[in-house]
Design a protein around this motif. Structure first.
Motif, PDB file in Angstrom:
ATOM      1  N   PHE A   6     -11.055  58.213  19.890  1.00 49.88           N
ATOM      2  CA  PHE A   6      -9.895  57.662  19.666  1.00 49.88           C
ATOM      3  C   PHE A   6      -9.484  56.416  20.409  1.00 49.88           C
ATOM      4  CE2 PHE A   6      -5.111  57.986  20.671  1.00 49.88           C
ATOM      5  CZ  PHE A   6      -4.606  57.786  19.862  1.00 49.88           C
ATOM      6  N   ALA A   7     -10.374  56.326  21.595  1.00 49.58           N
ATOM      7  CA  ALA A   7     -10.391  55.017  22.347  1.00 49.58           C
ATOM      8  C   ALA A   7     -11.118  53.817  21.684  1.00 49.58           C
ATOM      9  CB  ALA A   7     -11.058  55.158  23.795  1.00 49.58           C
ATOM     10  N   HIS A   8     -12.118  54.126  21.169  1.00 47.78           N
ATOM     11  CA  HIS A   8     -12.846  53.365  20.291  1.00 47.78           C
ATOM     12  C   HIS A   8     -12.325  52.979  18.956  1.00 47.78           C
ATOM     13  CE1 HIS A   8     -16.606  54.610  22.490  1.00 47.78           C
ATOM     14  NE2 HIS A   8     -16.631  53.375  22.743  1.00 47.78           N
ATOM     15  N   ALA A   9     -11.474  53.935  18.373  1.00 46.63           N
ATOM     16  CA  ALA A   9     -10.505  53.390  17.250  1.00 46.63           C
ATOM     17  C   ALA A   9      -9.514  52.534  17.672  1.00 46.63           C
ATOM     18  CB  ALA A   9      -9.824  54.581  16.602  1.00 46.63           C
ATOM     19  N   LYS A  10      -9.029  52.620  18.878  1.00 45.61           N
ATOM     20  CA  LYS A  10      -7.935  51.532  19.388  1.00 45.61           C
ATOM     21  C   LYS A  10      -8.723  50.261  19.435  1.00 45.61           C
ATOM     22  CE  LYS A  10      -4.879  54.582  22.108  1.00 45.61           C
ATOM     23  NZ  LYS A  10      -4.413  55.135  23.357  1.00 45.61           N
ATOM     24  N   ALA A  11      -9.962  50.262  20.007  1.00 47.79           N
ATOM     25  CA  ALA A  11     -10.578  49.010  20.242  1.00 47.79           C
ATOM     26  C   ALA A  11     -11.095  48.454  18.983  1.00 47.79           C
ATOM     27  CB  ALA A  11     -11.882  49.276  20.843  1.00 47.79           C
ATOM     28  N   ARG A  12     -11.408  49.186  17.902  1.00 49.39           N
ATOM     29  CA  ARG A  12     -11.735  48.712  16.454  1.00 49.39           C
ATOM     30  C   ARG A  12     -10.205  47.814  16.053  1.00 49.39           C
ATOM     31  NH1 ARG A  12     -14.003  53.883  16.004  1.00 49.39           N
ATOM     32  NH2 ARG A  12     -16.189  53.832  16.621  1.00 49.39           N
ATOM     33  N   LEU A  13      -9.297  48.570  16.276  1.00 46.44           N
ATOM     34  CA  LEU A  13      -7.997  48.229  15.607  1.00 46.44           C
ATOM     35  C   LEU A  13      -7.480  46.618  16.154  1.00 46.44           C
ATOM     36  CD1 LEU A  13      -5.473  48.328  14.260  1.00 46.44           C
ATOM     37  CD2 LEU A  13      -4.399  49.657  15.798  1.00 46.44           C
ATOM     38  N   ALA A  14      -8.033  46.752  17.764  1.00 49.91           N
ATOM     39  CA  ALA A  14      -7.831  45.565  18.438  1.00 49.91           C
ATOM     40  C   ALA A  14      -8.659  44.234  17.973  1.00 49.91           C
ATOM     41  CB  ALA A  14      -8.031  45.445  19.750  1.00 49.91           C
ATOM     42  N   PHE A  15      -9.932  44.617  17.607  1.00 51.68           N
ATOM     43  CA  PHE A  15     -10.599  43.502  16.807  1.00 51.68           C
ATOM     44  C   PHE A  15     -10.139  43.198  15.607  1.00 51.68           C
ATOM     45  CE2 PHE A  15     -14.330  45.179  19.530  1.00 51.68           C
ATOM     46  CZ  PHE A  15     -14.570  44.397  20.136  1.00 51.68           C
ATOM     47  N   GLN A  16      -9.589  44.076  14.784  1.00 46.30           N
ATOM     48  CA  GLN A  16      -9.212  43.867  13.413  1.00 46.30           C
ATOM     49  C   GLN A  16      -7.941  42.886  13.509  1.00 46.30           C
ATOM     50  OE1 GLN A  16      -6.863  46.614  11.410  1.00 46.30           O
ATOM     51  NE2 GLN A  16      -8.033  46.159   9.396  1.00 46.30           N
ATOM     52  N   MET A  17      -7.135  43.230  14.625  1.00 48.23           N
ATOM     53  CA  MET A  17      -5.642  42.567  14.884  1.00 48.23           C
ATOM     54  C   MET A  17      -6.062  41.111  15.526  1.00 48.23           C
ATOM     55  SD  MET A  17      -2.949  45.242  15.165  1.00 48.23           S
ATOM     56  CE  MET A  17      -2.363  46.345  14.004  1.00 48.23           C
ATOM     57  N   LYS A  18      -7.231  41.166  16.253  1.00 49.54           N
ATOM     58  CA  LYS A  18      -7.487  39.993  17.259  1.00 49.54           C
ATOM     59  C   LYS A  18      -6.461  40.297  18.513  1.00 49.54           C
ATOM     60  CE  LYS A  18      -9.332  36.390  14.146  1.00 49.54           C
ATOM     61  NZ  LYS A  18      -9.730  37.395  12.904  1.00 49.54           N
ATOM     62  N   GLY A  19      -6.445  41.522  18.991  1.00 48.76           N
ATOM     63  CA  GLY A  19      -5.452  41.750  19.886  1.00 48.76           C
ATOM     64  C   GLY A  19      -5.889  41.266  21.437  1.00 48.76           C
ATOM     65  N   THR A  20      -4.980  41.401  22.234  1.00 47.45           N
ATOM     66  CA  THR A  20      -5.319  40.919  23.799  1.00 47.45           C
ATOM     67  C   THR A  20      -4.727  42.134  24.675  1.00 47.45           C
ATOM     68  OG1 THR A  20      -5.117  39.296  25.636  1.00 47.45           O
ATOM     69  CG2 THR A  20      -3.134  39.865  24.051  1.00 47.45           C
ATOM     70  N   MET A  21      -5.401  42.278  25.882  1.00 48.65           N
ATOM     71  CA  MET A  21      -5.081  43.370  26.636  1.00 48.65           C
ATOM     72  C   MET A  21      -3.589  42.882  27.380  1.00 48.65           C
ATOM     73  SD  MET A  21      -5.438  46.024  27.875  1.00 48.65           S
ATOM     74  CE  MET A  21      -7.246  46.653  26.913  1.00 48.65           C
ATOM     75  N   PRO A  22      -2.655  43.872  27.366  1.00 48.51           N
ATOM     76  CA  PRO A  22      -1.509  43.536  28.134  1.00 48.51           C
ATOM     77  C   PRO A  22      -1.749  43.668  29.646  1.00 48.51           C
ATOM     78  CG  PRO A  22      -1.044  45.147  26.297  1.00 48.51           C
ATOM     79  CD  PRO A  22      -2.541  44.990  26.531  1.00 48.51           C
ATOM     80  N   ARG A  23      -1.322  42.688  30.349  1.00 47.38           N
ATOM     81  CA  ARG A  23      -1.417  42.589  31.717  1.00 47.38           C
ATOM     82  C   ARG A  23      -0.146  43.049  32.291  1.00 47.38           C
ATOM     83  NH1 ARG A  23      -2.405  37.296  33.951  1.00 47.38           N
ATOM     84  NH2 ARG A  23      -1.154  36.419  32.407  1.00 47.38           N
ATOM     85  N   PRO A  24      -0.174  43.550  33.587  1.00 45.66           N
ATOM     86  CA  PRO A  24       1.114  43.983  34.482  1.00 45.66           C
ATOM     87  C   PRO A  24       1.652  43.053  35.310  1.00 45.66           C
ATOM     88  CG  PRO A  24      -0.897  44.735  35.528  1.00 45.66           C
ATOM     89  CD  PRO A  24      -1.471  44.143  34.485  1.00 45.66           C
ATOM     90  N   PHE A  25       3.008  42.980  35.448  1.00 48.92           N
ATOM     91  CA  PHE A  25       3.707  42.231  36.364  1.00 48.92           C
ATOM     92  C   PHE A  25       3.515  43.068  37.663  1.00 48.92           C
ATOM     93  CE2 PHE A  25       6.323  41.227  32.558  1.00 48.92           C
ATOM     94  CZ  PHE A  25       6.375  39.833  32.713  1.00 48.92           C
ATOM     95  N   ASP A  26       3.559  42.473  38.697  1.00 49.81           N
ATOM     96  CA  ASP A  26       3.636  43.228  39.875  1.00 49.81           C
ATOM     97  C   ASP A  26       4.599  44.591  39.977  1.00 49.81           C
ATOM     98  OD1 ASP A  26       6.408  42.828  41.593  1.00 49.81           O
ATOM     99  OD2 ASP A  26       6.036  40.930  40.355  1.00 49.81           O
ATOM    100  N   TYR A  27       4.052  45.662  40.263  1.00 54.54           N
ATOM    101  CA  TYR A  27       4.539  46.802  40.225  1.00 54.54           C
ATOM    102  C   TYR A  27       5.880  47.171  40.794  1.00 54.54           C
ATOM    103  CZ  TYR A  27      -0.339  48.328  38.811  1.00 54.54           C
ATOM    104  OH  TYR A  27      -1.037  48.589  37.984  1.00 54.54           O
ATOM    105  N   SER A  28       6.491  46.384  41.495  1.00 52.36           N
ATOM    106  CA  SER A  28       7.960  46.400  41.986  1.00 52.36           C
ATOM    107  C   SER A  28       8.776  45.568  41.144  1.00 52.36           C
ATOM    108  CB  SER A  28       8.026  45.678  43.349  1.00 52.36           C
ATOM    109  OG  SER A  28       7.679  44.198  43.301  1.00 52.36           O
ATOM    110  N   SER A  29       8.297  44.930  39.824  1.00 47.82           N
ATOM    111  CA  SER A  29       9.010  44.417  38.962  1.00 47.82           C
ATOM    112  C   SER A  29       9.789  45.330  38.071  1.00 47.82           C
ATOM    113  CB  SER A  29       8.180  43.601  38.151  1.00 47.82           C
ATOM    114  OG  SER A  29       8.934  42.888  36.930  1.00 47.82           O
ATOM    115  N   PRO A  30      10.965  44.989  37.760  1.00 44.87           N
ATOM    116  CA  PRO A  30      11.921  45.920  36.719  1.00 44.87           C
ATOM    117  C   PRO A  30      11.383  45.624  35.313  1.00 44.87           C
ATOM    118  CG  PRO A  30      13.004  43.875  37.169  1.00 44.87           C
ATOM    119  CD  PRO A  30      11.830  43.864  37.981  1.00 44.87           C
ATOM    120  N   ALA A  31      11.469  46.821  34.527  1.00 46.04           N
ATOM    121  CA  ALA A  31      11.175  46.884  33.160  1.00 46.04           C
ATOM    122  C   ALA A  31      11.394  45.393  32.589  1.00 46.04           C
ATOM    123  CB  ALA A  31      11.700  47.802  32.425  1.00 46.04           C
ATOM    124  N   LYS A  32      10.346  44.796  32.075  1.00 45.60           N
ATOM    125  CA  LYS A  32      10.410  43.758  31.231  1.00 45.60           C
ATOM    126  C   LYS A  32       9.041  43.439  30.274  1.00 45.60           C
ATOM    127  CE  LYS A  32       9.338  40.312  34.957  1.00 45.60           C
ATOM    128  NZ  LYS A  32       9.856  39.142  35.755  1.00 45.60           N
TER     129      LYS A  32
END
Length: 779
Positions: free
Chosen positions: A272-298
């Motif tokens: 399942f993890a590899h399927a997510k990675a294959r989908l990312a290759f197909q969509m030319k996806g990028t990895m979401p990065r976190p704001f600092d952990y004290s940041s409100p939802a955004k």
């Protein structure tokens, strides 16, 4: 959930399901939902990132042989006997688990999360070997499964030969004339000859069948009958032995049932993890990065492209929304407001489900809920109008809304009287904001635009509209309210100009002034954005120049350190030789202290050592550089190399008074002509390919999926994939074409056979995907 449906999250699930190799992973894809716990979200994304990295760098063992054998294994653990195909499949699954476990152990420090999952995969080599050595892929028990079975089958083959020899004598002997055809056949496992009906009784035996016309009876001669009975006995013993072997193999599998079941579940999570990675290759996806952990939802998106639209036709989205920074989008119809809202919602669902998203960059501080009211909510079955349907959804959201939720509203307040609708919309937005929700909404109401200007928790945004072409640009401009441009769009789509002019007059002067003001504001925003873009570009160029200068200084420092170290090595080596030679001379003197000849030789040797030391010291004395002659033929535009620099420069003007202005990249400097060396233009035009290879190495993947493609499309994608892999320097790749009718397999292997850089290729092993996969290695 309603929000998943209107945001088309089901389409993402289907695409993810396509990339799964195992049944259990497909089920996970079908049931995929976002998490609203930050630690779970980042753990899932870390696992996806590791899978993405491993697929791009290595030939990862396939998990396709792992099927859902859990119920079968539980039955085996309770004494049940499994079929040969089922046991063989369990053996293949064990092979796949073992290969992947060995793979992650070699990469344990680079993919720690996958390594921990891989440790749950069992390695039961004795059972694996026993199953695969005892059974064929179709479930047939091999002769080698037991000595008794091998002996029975040999006796069975001998019995068949004796029967065939005996019955052949009826066909080629004197009885041939009694037969309707000179052949024998088999009826219900018995060997018979076709005897003419009128010759019934002339060959003693048992009649097993009659032809449809009644002209032929099929007789098993008595002497063949005895041999056939013996064959039946051997067949019965063979079946009994096969049943015993299957029962024994089932019992062995049953003793390891819990281990294998745990491995199947862990292997499916890995797949399942590899399927997510294959989908990312197909969509030319990028990895979401976190704001600092004290940041409100955004969420902040840069260069985002809706994953369900054609990539080349989508205008990238740049937008940030979050708690205390809700956005109200205005602008023309068909301007892209709904697509922008859906894109933000879908990105949030994907990121919080552990998926990479198609954007240049995405920053996320997870939301606690998602609510969406988009599209036509009219329902004839429930007697709901469009307005009633929207209000019903909004009422449900208000009841269940939590702090940190994201609410997506398209055309809020529409479908009823504009005055009442806008008043209601303002209070709904205020109530949702007071509950701590982030809101992304679209509207045409002027009252809502004014509300967003006056409320510090909201920000206006406009979909850009080009007044020259009368077309939307689909770009979002923050900080401005957009005009609806209804009259211009109506004119563009064929409404007569006279009707449009009268409608414009009917607006009143105030409405026309507001519309004109909004247009001027949009133009100012556009100009400001262009100016900001130019400033950003220049700032980036300056930053790159500073980085290059820093790298040059670092390189120079490294060269100095290396030269110093090498000089020390040379000095130490020379001093060691001098010490050894001095010691040898003094040893000679000790042996003959009063020998004049020995004294002369010692003085001569010491004098030579002194001369060597002096010459060696001279090597490290700085020498004044001779004045080099200035190169001739230099003029404005000539390409030169400056002393101390590797980069090729260009003369900005003609030389004057022994000096000239040279441009090196973004730097300009005036230097003496004798510090320059003229460079051949043809040598400069040959650019190194290392940067191309570097890019290929960064983005190359070791796996390509061709299933469900047409042959022409597959051949095109495969050729590019192989070329990219060669440029990236990959040792081997895995090409998944499926089994089917074998067309894609043939296309794949024909291309690999002709490619000059392919050393060899082969079908995948059973655990690698069998004939549905081709593994290619490069020279």
């Amino acid at each position: 959930m309603h929000a998943y449906r209107v945001l088309e999250f089901d389409a993402i699930r289907e695409r993810l399901k396509f990339h799964c190799e195992t049944q259990l992973a497909e089920g996970m894809a079908t049931r995929l939902e976002p998490s609203f716990e930050a630690n779970v979200i980042w753990e899932q994304l870390a696992l996806t990132g590791e899978a993405h990295d491993s697929l791009s760098r290595h030939s990862v063992p396939s998990m396709g042989a792992i099927r859902d054998y859990r119920a079968l294994l539980r039955r085996a653990s309770k004494g049940g006997t499994l079929a040969g195909t089922e046991l063989f499949g369990i053996g293949e699954a064990l092979t796949a688990m073992r290969l992947y476990r060995n793979f992650v152990r070699t990469q344990r420090y680079t993919i720690p999360n996958l390594y921990l999952l891989g440790e749950n995969l069992p390695e039961i080599r004795p059972l694996e070997d026993k199953l695969l050595d005892s059974l064929d892929g179709d479930g047939t028990v091999k002769d080698s499964a037991s000595a008794a079975l091998g002996s029975l089958r040999q006796r069975k083959r001998s019995a068949v030969i004796r029967i065939q020899e005996r019955i052949q004598s009826y066909i080629s002997g004197r009885t041939r004339e009694l037969l309707s055809d000179p052949i024998y056949t088999v009826r219900d496992g018995r060997y018979v000859v076709p005897l003419k009906a009128e010759n019934r009784g002339k060959i003693k035996g048992i009649v097993h069948d009659t032809s449809a016309s009644g002209q032929t009876v099929f007789v098993e001669p008595n002497d063949v009958l005895e041999l056939g009975n013996h064959l039946r006995e051997l067949e019965g013993q063979e079946r009994a032995e096969e049943a015993r072997i299957l029962a024994a193999l089932s019992a062995q599998a049953g003793t390891h049932a819990n281990e294998i079941i745990g491995g199947i579940e862990a292997g499916s999570r890995i797949d399942f993890a590899h399927a997510k990675a294959r989908l990312a290759f197909q969509m030319k996806g990028t990895m979401p990065r976190p704001f600092d952990y004290s940041s409100p939802a955004k969420i902040k998106i840069q260069g985002g492209r809706h994953p369900l639209l054609e990539r080349d036709s989508v205008v990238p989205l740049d937008l940030e929304v979050g708690q205390g920074a809700s956005v109200l989008i205005t602008g023309p119809n068909t301007g892209g407001k709904t697509v922008a809202i859906k894109c933000v919602g879908l990105f949030m669902l994907m990121a919080q489900s552990g998926l990479m998203v198609p954007a240049l960059d995405v920053r996320l501080s997870p939301f606690s809920q998602v609510w969406a009211d988009i599209g036509d909510e009219q329902s004839l079955a429930q007697s709901l109008s469009t307005f009633s349907g929207h209000i019903k959804n909004i009422a449900e959201a208000l009841k269940g809304l939590k702090a940190g939720a994201i609410v997506l509203l398209d055309e809020i307040g529409a479908g009823t009287d504009p005055a009442e609708g806008s008043a209601l919309a303002i209070e709904v937005l205020r109530a949702m904001s007071d509950k701590g929700a982030t809101i992304l909404a679209s509207t045409h109401y002027g009252e809502l635009k004014a509300f967003a200007y006056e409320n510090p928790d909201f920000e206006n945004a406009a979909m850009e509209f080009d007044p020259k072409t009368l077309r939307p640009t689909y770009r979002v401009m923050l900080g401005a309210a957009g005009a609806s441009q209804a009259l211009r769009i109506a004119e563009r789509y064929g409404i007569p100009k006279g009707i449009v002019d009268k409608a414009r007059e009917g607006l009143g002067q105030q409405a026309q002034d507001i519309a004109a003001m909004l247009e001027r504001l949009e133009q100012s925003q556009r100009q400001a954005r262009i100016a900001q873009g130019d400033a950003d570009r220049r700032r980036e160029e300056l930053k790159q120049a500073e980085e290059r200068a820093a790298r040059k200084l670092a390189e120079a420092d490294e060269i100095r350190k290396t030269a110093h170290a090498r000089a020390n090595e040379v000095i130490e080596g020379a001093l060691r030789e001098i010490r050894l030679e001095s010691a040898r001379i003094f040893e000679e003197l000790k042996k003959a202290p009063h020998d004049p000849r020995a004294m002369d030789l010692a003085r001569k040797g010491l004098k030579e050592l002194q001369d060597i030391g002096h010459d060696f010291a001279e090597e490290f004395v700085p020498r004044a550089k001779k004045n080099a002659a200035a190169p001739t033929g230099l003029k404005k535009g000539s390409q030169v190399r400056l002393e101390g620099y590797t980069q090729v420069g260009v003369l900005v003007e003609d030389p004057k008074d022994g000096q000239v202005l040279v441009q090196l990249g973004m730097l300009k400097m005036t230097v003496a002509l004798n510090r320059l060396e003229k460079v051949d233009k043809t040598a400069v035009t040959r650019q190194p390919k290392s940067s191309v290879n570097l890019q290929k190495a960064i983005y190359a993947t070791t796996e390509l999926h061709l299933r469900h493609m047409r042959a022409e499309e597959a051949e095109r994608d495969l050729e590019k994939f192989v070329d990219d892999a060669v440029l990236a320097g990959l040792p081997s790749v895995r090409i998944v074409h499926g089994k089917g009718e074998g067309i894609l397999r043939k296309v794949t292997q024909n291309l690999l056979r002709k490619h000059p850089h392919v050393a060899e290729f082969r079908d995948g092993e059973p655990a690698e995907g069998g004939h549905g996969v081709t593994i290619a290695s490069f020279k």
